[in-house]
Every structure is written in structure tokens, then in C-alpha cells.
Design an enzyme around this catalytic site. Structure first.
Site, PDB file in Angstrom:
ATOM      1  CD  GLU A   1      -8.190   1.218   4.411  1.00 20.86           C
ATOM      2  OE1 GLU A   1      -7.499   1.158   3.367  1.00 20.86           O
ATOM      3  OE2 GLU A   1      -8.207   0.303   5.265  1.00 20.86           O
TER       4      GLU A   1
ATOM      5  CD  GLU B   1      -2.688  -1.593   2.327  1.00 25.30           C
ATOM      6  OE1 GLU B   1      -2.644  -0.810   3.294  1.00 25.30           O
ATOM      7  OE2 GLU B   1      -3.346  -2.652   2.351  1.00 25.30           O
TER       8      GLU B   1
END
Length: 553
Positions: A464, A297
Site C-alpha cells: 500500500e 491508484e
């Protein structure tokens, strides 16, 4: 230990090179990319349905042109060294037969690379297999690899045949990233989105079904060196270079110290930054921020860099933040996973964001030492906020997960929603409050967000950041590095709003959060009523929201 005390003269030093498991071969070349933001937002591409997927020959009908020795399944991490495997490197790429041979030359034995195999199934068509996270048989999502011997004219097709997740933003307009070395050197152009006929669909069936990501592309030059990646790479060496610049800056050193929180399984330092104005920490509240517990990520690292750039700047708001708070920042919790190109796991072969509270320091040192540090601080100071930066592969925009287990007063439950609501107002073209979730599920008890909340941090969040981009504010385009870095600054702005001693903004957001929940439950906004007896699952849909899936285990 800190590299030096604030105010000490700078001493020359160098950070040690990354340590790799001894099974990993590592090429000697230094891989670096220029930073670049496209002059205009890059729009999502038209998505293709699975029924439109072009037929690809099976890998058994092709020729293996690259095969990097896999780490045997069932094995476990034993030891590491700088440079990885000792001895001469093998030759995983098939040699070219002459100047007329148009076969691409693949390579990924560098930091964060993870291509395991490339099979040529047509003159300009390749089936690719990603290496699973080390010491596991799964978690194939992140990719990053190099190709050489390109041709400008033909249309190439690439198909990654072993993606793990059933759903992906590649089915909603997300495109892979391409970096051309020649474009970078000649035109100053860096990573940019490419790919037509992008398609994500189910491939093999079986006990653990695999999924395929396919795209077509034309290379910009003959004989170029190019890279493909799932997201903008941000390696452990990139972080080390950034920290080296900080350490060499005499102004930053007055309010920023860099320490080693602990060492990873491979012996790589996990860095901790303490940022606050000179003059002691008495009476100051604490903010704890972390990133890259999931190595695939990478957007979280760019958001983290934007956060640090702003916080360490001379901007008046940054100075105010440093006067008000002590910031404890761990920019890369899982450096080993980042180094070897994992998507989700550490070298323990497990997801470290599922073991907070039960992790052993010898197995998951980063998360264990972070949690222990927070426990010590809570005994002496108020920790006003914890935020862990992540990326999301299935939902567009930026959003947060918070903690609402029910059973608390209406005011407490509404306050959980205030920080994300404020962030949505500061970032209306990026942040989606309607995508935020606050339910605490049993399967998420081992996450950093829930663990820190259980310790006593009332406002504990996961931030996120979509792998793709934004559909808000008239946008339908990919995030650039500039977009990702701006999130860090916007988080700082929101922290000032959230802690503003004047209550107007807080009260306005409490009323708005209440109205939104009333509307969500089908009540009249003016009807009043308490939320204390309504379960979190009733307040939001039952979907988990997290970017884990059944295939993640």
C-alpha cells in the site's frame, strides 16, 4: 504469444491503440506529460478543519460550463472500439463569448480523465462533479481533467462535490497535483503540488452521503493549458510506450519476454512480463508481482516501473535476482478501468480485487487468468512471494498487508512479518512497519493477497502506497515520482535480504518481530511464550485497514 523469442532480431511493430466502450467520447489529441522530480520535497500543506470550509454557492445557483454525457446508471458494458463513440464529438464545454470572457474551458475526454460536470458559481469559482466508475453510481475518488483559458492574477476556487469516502488524506495535508503546459515547455517543470485552503468535509446528507474536496489556487500563466489530478497519472498508453521501448532493446530481450496474458472485456491486452536470466527456469523459484487492479491508484504503476527499471538493469543485484528467480509481472491488471478513468472497478461494474477465486474468465479476465497461471506454476515450482501494488487514500507512508489467520506455529506467524520488517529497514523514510496488518478478514477473501495465500503462497502481500507521502525519518512531505520508483528498487533489495542463504538477517528479524509482538501485547520481551494460540485480532487493532469503505459497497 511473445512478441519475439529471446535473441531474435527486432521486427518493427506497433501496439494497438486503446479500446474504449462505445458510449465514451474521446478527443483525438494525444495527452502526454514530461517527467519531473521537484528539486526539494514538497511539504504537506496546513490542513483546514471542516468548520473552516469556505462557503460555496450551490450548483443550482451557477451556470453549467461543462457537461460530458453520462453513461446511464443501470446500463452495462456491451462493446468497445478504438477511439470510443463513433461519429462527430459533442461540445460539452460552453463556448466563450469573446476575449474578455474569463470562463475556464474544461475537458476530460481523454485516457484516465473523469470529470463529468463543471458549474461556474462565481467569477473564479467552480463546483465540479466527477463521473462515477462506469456502469456504477459510486466510487468517486480519482480525478484528472484539463482547464484552458487561465488567468494568472485571480485566486480560483475549485470544489469537487461528490467524493465518496468519509475520510481522506486531504484532511491531513495532501494537496492536488497541477501540470502547466507552458511551464513544462519553457522551464521543464512537470507535475507539482498546489493548493491553499485545502479542505475535505461532508457535503450532502442522504442515503449515500457525499463529501467535498475544496482548494484554492493561482495559475502560473495567462492563457495556459493546465491539468489537475489526484495522483501522478500513469495511463495504459504510458505502459504501452514503456513496453515498446523494452521490446526494442536488444539487451533486455535476452532476459525479458512480453506476452498477452489475456484480453480485457474491451479487448485491451493484459500484458505479462517474464524476466529471468537465459538458460532455462529449472530449479528457480518464482516471484509474482502485479499492479493497477484498482485504476485510481496510479502510484502503484510508478512503483511498478521502478521495480522493472531496476530488475532489467545491469546492476549486479539485478543480475543476481535474474539468476535466482523467475519473475512473472502483470503491470496493469485492469487496463479498461485505467483507460476510462475509473477509481476502483473494471467494466463489469465491480471491484476486481474482491472476486479472486470466484471470478468468471468472461467477466474478470485479468484476475482469473493471473490466478490460473499461479495455480499452474505452483504445481511445478515454488512461488516464494506474491506482491500486489496498491494505493491508499487514508493513511500516510508505505506499508503492507499480509496473511495470518492464526492456528499456525509461532515461527510461521513471525515469518509472515519478516519481509515487511526488512523492507522497513531498507526504506526507513518511507515504509512503516507499525502500519502493517496481517489479519485475514472474511470480507477480504476475494482479494489477490488472500486468494494467492490460500493457493499456497506463504508470503503473499498487498503493498500500500499512500496517495500523500511520508511522515517518517524527519519527513512530512509528499511522495515524488522518484520516491515511488525507488520503492520498486527497495523491494528488490529486500527480496535478496529475505532469500539470503546466510541466516543472520532472517534470524535477527524473527527475534525483532517477536519482541515487537510481545510489546504490543503488553508482555515482557524476555518472557517467551507462544503466539500459536493468540488470535490475529488480538495482535492488532480491529480496524480493517483496507482502503475500501462502506460507501464502496
Amino acid at each position: 504469444q511473445p512478441w519475439r523469442s529471446p535473441g531474435e532480431p527486432q521486427a518493427p511493430f506497433s501496439l494497438p491503440a486503446p479500446r474504449w466502450p462505445v458510449e465514451c467520447e474521446v478527443i483525438q489529441e494525444t495527452i502526454e506529460h514530461i517527467e519531473w522530480v521537484p528539486p526539494k520535497p514538497e511539504p504537506f500543506c496546513p490542513s483546514m478543519g471542516p468548520e473552516q470550509a469556505l462557503y460555496t454557492l450551490g450548483e443550482e445557483q451557477g451556470i453549467v460550463v461543462y457537461h460530458s454525457s453520462p453513461v446511464l446508471q443501470g446500463s452495462c458494458f456491451t462493446r468497445a472500439r478504438v477511439g470510443g463513440a463513433p461519429g462527430p464529438l459533442s461540445s460539452p464545454a460552453a463556448p466563450l463569448e469573446g476575449p474578455q470572457d474569463t470562463t475556464l474551458l474544461f475537458e476530460s475526454r481523454f485516457e484516465s480523465g473523469n470529470l463529468q460536470k463543471a458549474i461556474k458559481v462565481g467569477p473564479y469559482e467552480y463546483v465540479l462533479m466527477l463521473r462515477p466508475d462506469l456502469y456504477t453510481a459510486k466510487h468517486t475518488q480519482w480525478f484528472y481533467f484539463r482547464v484552458q483559458n487561465t488567468r494568472q492574477e485571480p485566486l480560483y476556487r475549485f470544489t469537487i462535490a461528490n467524493m465518496a469516502k468519509p475520510k481522506s488524506l486531504y484532511g491531513q495535508g495532501l494537496q492536488p497535483l497541477l501540470y502547466s503546459q507552458r511551464d513544462a515547455q519553457s522551464h521543464g517543470i512537470g507535475w507539482h503540488r498546489v493548493g491553499t485552503d485545502v479542505c475535505y468535509y461532508r457535503g450532502s446528507a442522504g442515503e449515500r452521503p457525499l463529501f467535498r474536496l475544496s482548494w484554492t489556487v493561482r495559475f502560473p500563466h495567462d492563457g495556459d493549458t493546465c491539468f489537475f489530478a489526484a495522483g501522478y497519472p500513469y495511463t495504459y498508453s504510458d505502459l504501452r510506450r514503456y513496453l515498446r521501448k523494452l521490446a526494442a532493446d536488444p539487451v533486455c530481450s535476452q532476459y525479458c519476454t512480453v506476452q498477452v496474458l489475456c484480453r480485457s472485456l474491451a479487448g485491451n491486452p493484459v500484458h505479462l512480463l517474464t524476466i529471468t536470466s537465459p538458460g532455462g527456469t529449472a530449479g528457480k523459484r518464482v516471484v509474482v508481482v502485479s499492479a493497477r487492479v484498482h485504476p485510481g491508484e496510479s502510484g502503484g504503476s510508478w512503483a511498478m516501473r521502478g521495480f522493472l527499471n531496476f530488475l532489467l538493469s545491469a546492476h549486479a543485484d539485478a543480475q543476481l535476482l535474474r539468476r535466482l528467480f523467475v519473475f512473472k509481472v502483470v503491470p496493469m491488471l485492469n487496463p479498461d478501468g485505467v483507460v476510462v478513468g475509473n477509481s476502483r472497478c473494471s467494466l463489469a461494474g465491480r471491484d476486481p480485487n474482491r472476486v479472486y477465486g470466484m471470478a468468471l474468465p468472461g467477466s474478470f479476465p485479468g484476475v482469473w487468468h493471473l490466478r490460473a497461471m499461479v495455480q499452474r506454476m505452483l504445481a511445478e515450482q515454488e512461488v516464494v512471494l506474491y506482491c500486489d501494488f496498491h494505493g491508499h487514500s487514508r493513511k500516510n507512508n508505505v506499508f503492507m498487508y499480509g496473511c495470518d489467520a492464526g492456528g499456525h506455529s509461532t515461527g510461521t506467524r513471525l515469518r509472515q512479518r519478516v519481509f515487511p520488517l526488512m523492507l522497513s529497514k531498507n526504506a526507513p523514510d518511507k515504509f512503516s512497519f507499525s502500519s502493517c496488518k496481517f489479519q485475514v478478514q472474511k470480507s477480504k477473501e476475494g482479494t489477490g493477497r488472500v486468494s494467492m495465500w490460500r493457493l499456497g503462497i506463504s508470503h503473499s502481500y498487498t503493498l500500500e502506497v499512500a496517495f500523500s507521502g511520508s511522515t517518517l525519518g524527519g519527513r512530512s512531505s509528499h511522495f515524488s515520482v522518484g520516491d515511488l520508483e525507488s520503492l520498486g528498487r527497495l523491494l528488490c533489495d529486500t527480496l535478496l535480504d529475505f532469500c539470503d542463504p546466510a541466516p543472520a538477517k532472517l534470524q535477527q528479524c524473527l527475534v525483532e518481530a517477536d519482541t515487537l509482538l510481545q510489546w504490543q501485547m503488553g508482555r515482557e520481551p524476555s518472557s517467551g511464550g507462544s503466539w500459536s494460540d493468540v488470535s490475529p485480532s488480538e495482535l492488532e487493532s480491529s480496524t480493517s485497514g483496507s482502503d475500501s469503505s462502506v460507501s464502496d459497497g
